[in-house]
Design an enzyme around this catalytic site. Sequence first.
Site, PDB file in Angstrom:
ATOM      1  N   LYS A 148      -2.298 -44.209  76.200  1.00 46.79           N
ATOM      2  CA  LYS A 148      -1.412 -44.592  77.295  1.00 46.79           C
ATOM      3  C   LYS A 148      -0.144 -43.739  77.305  1.00 46.79           C
ATOM      4  O   LYS A 148       0.282 -43.241  78.353  1.00 46.79           O
ATOM      5  CB  LYS A 148      -1.056 -46.079  77.190  1.00 46.79           C
ATOM      6  N   SER A 166       1.702 -48.976  74.460  1.00 49.26           N
ATOM      7  CA  SER A 166       1.459 -50.070  73.530  1.00 49.26           C
ATOM      8  C   SER A 166       0.157 -50.760  73.890  1.00 49.26           C
ATOM      9  O   SER A 166      -0.265 -50.749  75.046  1.00 49.26           O
ATOM     10  CB  SER A 166       2.625 -51.077  73.573  1.00 49.26           C
ATOM     11  N   ASP A 167      -0.471 -51.348  72.879  1.00 48.33           N
ATOM     12  CA  ASP A 167      -1.686 -52.100  73.124  1.00 48.33           C
ATOM     13  C   ASP A 167      -1.804 -53.171  72.054  1.00 48.33           C
ATOM     14  O   ASP A 167      -1.299 -53.011  70.942  1.00 48.33           O
ATOM     15  CB  ASP A 167      -2.922 -51.202  73.107  1.00 48.33           C
ATOM     16  N   GLN A 168      -2.467 -54.254  72.417  1.00 53.35           N
ATOM     17  CA  GLN A 168      -2.660 -55.347  71.467  1.00 53.35           C
ATOM     18  C   GLN A 168      -4.103 -55.822  71.538  1.00 53.35           C
ATOM     19  O   GLN A 168      -4.647 -56.021  72.625  1.00 53.35           O
ATOM     20  CB  GLN A 168      -1.722 -56.504  71.786  1.00 53.35           C
TER      21      GLN A 168
END
Length: 197
Positions: free
Chosen positions: A55, A71-73
């Site tokens: 991203k 960011s990623d979760q």
Amino acid sequence: MTERPPLILGSTSRYRREMLQRLRLPFDVQSPQVDETPHTGETPPALALRLALAKAREVATRFPQAAVIGSDQVADLAGRPIGKPGDHQRATEQLRAMRGRAVVFQTAVAVVCLARHYEASALVPVTVRFRDLSDAEIEHYLQAEQPYDCAGSAKSEALGIALLSAIESDDPTALVGLPLIKTCELLRGAGIDPLVP
């Protein structure tokens, strides 16, 4: 040091936007064009890190002078990724699967600034222990909060806290989707210090 770069959040998540606003830095928001499909055999931590970097890199190619946050979760239940439920039925299934168990929310953040040849990323895991919830508690919670856009079907920053028995983390903001302690560290590396005007 040269003038600090403009800051872009490479995410359309309102939760991440609200978190980044806490740092009182001016920033723009851009939607990253990234395929979020997991690779075969990819672990939840690897998936979160890969997507956070992807991203940030994708938006950085369009805005090379900017420092871009990606960011990623990924919610990790015994090594199995748990995504955003999208609807009531899937949210019910997720919460039933997680009751009485520990889920690790693998939250990754990356900062990329092409003009400064800077790229760094970090993974901030948060272990969340769910209470042994009854079906009635799950149903009441989902009707009240409808967290269908949240990985793991729960919002700890609101009524979802009542689902939990413990949260274990070095950075409590990571659970909401943007680990601000690590984000500040990565931003300083890119030439942006929230405490320096």
